[in-house]
Design an enzyme around this catalytic site. Structure first.
Site, PDB file in Angstrom:
ATOM      1  N   ASP A 199       0.859  -1.187   0.000  1.00 18.47           N
ATOM      2  CA  ASP A 199       0.000   0.000   0.000  1.00 18.47           C
ATOM      3  C   ASP A 199       0.896   1.239   0.000  1.00 18.47           C
ATOM      4  O   ASP A 199       1.834   1.342   0.803  1.00 18.47           O
ATOM      5  CB  ASP A 199      -0.902  -0.018   1.242  1.00 18.47           C
ATOM      6  N   ILE A 200       0.602   2.145  -0.925  1.00 18.18           N
ATOM      7  CA  ILE A 200       1.406   3.372  -0.999  1.00 18.18           C
ATOM      8  C   ILE A 200       1.075   4.255   0.200  1.00 18.18           C
ATOM      9  O   ILE A 200      -0.092   4.430   0.564  1.00 18.18           O
ATOM     10  CB  ILE A 200       1.146   4.123  -2.322  1.00 18.18           C
ATOM     11  N   ASN A 207      -2.459  13.035  -4.200  1.00 18.45           N
ATOM     12  CA  ASN A 207      -3.645  13.514  -4.937  1.00 18.45           C
ATOM     13  C   ASN A 207      -4.022  14.926  -4.517  1.00 18.45           C
ATOM     14  O   ASN A 207      -4.306  15.776  -5.356  1.00 18.45           O
ATOM     15  CB  ASN A 207      -4.836  12.589  -4.660  1.00 18.45           C
ATOM     16  N   ASP A 216      -2.280   9.374 -10.622  1.00 20.06           N
ATOM     17  CA  ASP A 216      -2.281   8.294 -11.620  1.00 20.06           C
ATOM     18  C   ASP A 216      -0.882   8.042 -12.180  1.00 20.06           C
ATOM     19  O   ASP A 216      -0.480   6.894 -12.387  1.00 20.06           O
ATOM     20  CB  ASP A 216      -3.231   8.637 -12.782  1.00 20.06           C
ATOM     21  N   GLU A 242      -4.652   2.322  -4.540  1.00 17.86           N
ATOM     22  CA  GLU A 242      -3.185   2.416  -4.445  1.00 17.86           C
ATOM     23  C   GLU A 242      -2.646   1.182  -3.721  1.00 17.86           C
ATOM     24  O   GLU A 242      -1.669   1.267  -2.999  1.00 17.86           O
ATOM     25  CB  GLU A 242      -2.727   3.715  -3.758  1.00 17.86           C
TER      26      GLU A 242
HETATM   27  P1  GH3 Z   1      -2.003   5.344   4.172  1.00 20.64           P
HETATM   28  O1  GH3 Z   1      -0.577   5.672   4.331  1.00 20.64           O
HETATM   29  O2  GH3 Z   1      -2.663   5.067   5.472  1.00 20.64           O
HETATM   30  O3  GH3 Z   1      -2.227   4.250   3.204  1.00 20.64           O
HETATM   31  O4  GH3 Z   1      -2.698   6.663   3.604  1.00 20.64           O
HETATM   32  P2  GH3 Z   1      -3.325   6.861   2.171  1.00 20.64           P
HETATM   33  O5  GH3 Z   1      -3.580   8.319   1.995  1.00 20.64           O
HETATM   34  O6  GH3 Z   1      -2.496   6.208   1.135  1.00 20.64           O
HETATM   35  O7  GH3 Z   1      -4.615   5.987   2.294  1.00 20.64           O
HETATM   36  P3  GH3 Z   1      -6.112   6.258   1.961  1.00 20.64           P
HETATM   37  O8  GH3 Z   1      -6.717   4.883   1.861  1.00 20.64           O
HETATM   38  O9  GH3 Z   1      -6.711   7.220   2.943  1.00 20.64           O
HETATM   39  O10 GH3 Z   1      -6.144   6.946   0.533  1.00 20.64           O
HETATM   40  C1  GH3 Z   1      -5.939   6.278  -0.632  1.00 20.64           C
HETATM   41  C2  GH3 Z   1      -6.282   7.235  -1.735  1.00 20.64           C
HETATM   42  O11 GH3 Z   1      -6.034   6.670  -3.017  1.00 20.64           O
HETATM   43  C3  GH3 Z   1      -7.718   7.639  -1.733  1.00 20.64           C
HETATM   44  C4  GH3 Z   1      -8.153   7.530  -3.171  1.00 20.64           C
HETATM   45  O12 GH3 Z   1      -8.795   8.707  -3.610  1.00 20.64           O
HETATM   46  C5  GH3 Z   1      -6.873   7.340  -3.923  1.00 20.64           C
HETATM   47  N1  GH3 Z   1      -7.025   6.552  -5.114  1.00 20.64           N
HETATM   48  C6  GH3 Z   1      -7.609   5.337  -5.239  1.00 20.64           C
HETATM   49  N2  GH3 Z   1      -7.559   4.930  -6.522  1.00 20.64           N
HETATM   50  C7  GH3 Z   1      -6.936   5.901  -7.231  1.00 20.64           C
HETATM   51  C8  GH3 Z   1      -6.585   6.057  -8.610  1.00 20.64           C
HETATM   52  O13 GH3 Z   1      -6.845   5.208  -9.461  1.00 20.64           O
HETATM   53  N3  GH3 Z   1      -5.957   7.194  -8.973  1.00 20.64           N
HETATM   54  C9  GH3 Z   1      -5.653   8.163  -8.073  1.00 20.64           C
HETATM   55  N4  GH3 Z   1      -5.009   9.244  -8.492  1.00 20.64           N
HETATM   56  N5  GH3 Z   1      -5.977   8.048  -6.770  1.00 20.64           N
HETATM   57  C10 GH3 Z   1      -6.613   6.938  -6.346  1.00 20.64           C
HETATM   58 MG    MG Z   2      -2.154   4.149   1.160  1.00 22.20          MG
HETATM   59 MG    MG Z   3      -4.988   1.924   0.830  1.00 24.99          MG
HETATM   60 MG    MG Z   4      -5.177   3.583   3.502  1.00 30.13          MG
END
Ligand code: GH3
Ligand code: MG
Ligand code: MG
Ligand code: MG
Length: 323
Positions: A199-200, A207, A216, A242
């Site tokens: 997980d990123i 974003n 993306d 992500e």
């Molecule tokens: P954490 O370190 O706890 O993982 O924090 P985080 O911000 O990475 O985790 P969170 O799950 O809160 O947010 C993940 C974000 O990824 C939210 C969502 O809008 C974004 N996301 C999901 N799919 C895509 C995508 O295909 N493209 C983009 N640009 N963003 C995406």
């Molecule tokens: Mg994340």
């Molecule tokens: Mg996540």
């Molecule tokens: Mg998360």
């Protein structure tokens, strides 16, 4: 021989398609206000097909929205504008891909050219030769059925797509099938299977600060780095958002941990170039690793353990691997 086999398969596909497409008889809509001509065309075609006649273009437009394989229309009709009718068929979403066969007088070059410009598929010159009528109709019906078949097939394969559109990696659906097959092999005495859940970190911030498109870009760049840092036998997939998963056949926990650590360093160690090189972003990831237990044949518990390990990595401060 291989070429012959491939061509045999192709023929098989087409033959199979032909049988699924039904018999040769087609539903033909004849649009003509010249009653005698319409009846002659109808009689000729009814030997092999199911023709119906409409003498008014409004009614014909309605009929064309029903189950029709071919429209034959009189481009030189006295009572209505045949070319206008053809243009209407072409502009209606429901009928625009139907084959159109225009009847024109032998010497009417202007009308013939206009008909072709509107996009009729073929021309039938008057006086109508029965053999030619039959052959041209058959060709159009066959072509229509084949394109219908290809279109349906394409929809089908899109629905079953196993590729993630953003990154080009395989997707979760594909991974689940592969993983379960590997687990079944492992349960029958094969080597263990390891998975990592990636997980990123703080991806939302990327974003929020740079926009979704840059997010993306990061996902795509990450996918490239991931794919180039696993072994050829490993399966990297985009699990969603992500989050990524790597399935590692014949791998114990220790090896999986080592591979995960290599990926983590490769991501954190060199910043991501985004926005055409305008920005350099430091990206980190958290990874959880798990390996299959003896007799474990389902994918969910294994993926769940990897996920739990990943969350542990998050809570311990991110940018780390937990096995
Ligand atoms: P954490 O370190 O706890 O993982 O924090 P985080 O911000 O990475 O985790 P969170 O799950 O809160 O947010 C993940 C974000 O990824 C939210 C969502 O809008 C974004 N996301 C999901 N799919 C895509 C995508 O295909 N493209 C983009 N640009 N963003 C995406
Ligand atoms: Mg994340
Ligand atoms: Mg996540
Ligand atoms: Mg998360």
């Amino acid at each position: 021989l291989r070429e012959r086999e491939a061509s045999g398969r192709r023929m098989g596909v087409i033959a199979g398609a032909a049988s699924r497409m039904g018999g040769s008889g087609g539903r033909i809509l004849i649009v003509d206000d010249n009653q005698r001509q319409a009846e002659r065309v109808c009689a000729e075609l009814s030997i092999e097909h199911r023709p119906i006649v409409e003498t008014e273009p409004e009614k014909a437009l309605m009929a064309a929205r029903g189950p029709v394989d071919l429209i034959i229309f009189n481009a030189a009709a006295k009572g209505f504008d045949g070319l206008r009718f053809a243009a209407q068929i072409r502009s209606d979403e429901a009928t625009r891909s139907l084959p159109l066969l225009a009847i024109v007088d032998f010497d009417e070059r202007t009308r013939l050219v206009k008909a072709l410009e509107i996009g009729v598929n073929d021309i039938l010159a008057r006086p109508i030769d029965p053999g030619e009528l039959s052959a041209r109709a058959k060709t159009q019906i066959r072509r229509k059925r084949y394109t219908d078949y290809l279109r349906n097939n394409l929809d089908h394969s899109l629905e079953l797509a196993v590729t993630d559109q953003l990154t080009g990696l395989h997707n979760r659906r594909y991974m689940t099938g592969q993983l379960e097959a590997l687990l079944q092999r492992a349960a029958q005495g094969g080597e263990p299977v390891a998975v990592m859940a990636i997980d990123i970190d703080h991806f939302k911030k990327i974003n929020d600060s740079f926009g979704h498109d840059v997010g993306d870009e990061v996902l795509r760049e990450f996918a490239v780095r991931l794919a180039s840092n696993v072994r050829a036998i490993d399966l990297p997939v985009r699990h969603g958002g992500e989050e990524f998963v790597v399935v590692m056949p014949d791998t114990d926990l220790e090896d999986a941990h080592r591979i995960a650590e290599r990926i983590r360093l490769h991501v954190a160690g060199s910043p991501f170039r985004v926005m055409g090189g305008q920005e350099l972003l430091t990206v980190t990831i958290s990874i959880g690793v798990a390996s299959s237990l003896p007799e474990e044949a389902r994918s969910e518990p294994l993926l769940k353990r990897a996920d739990e390990a990943m969350y542990e990595a998050k809570s311990k401060g991110r940018n780390r691997v937990v096995a």
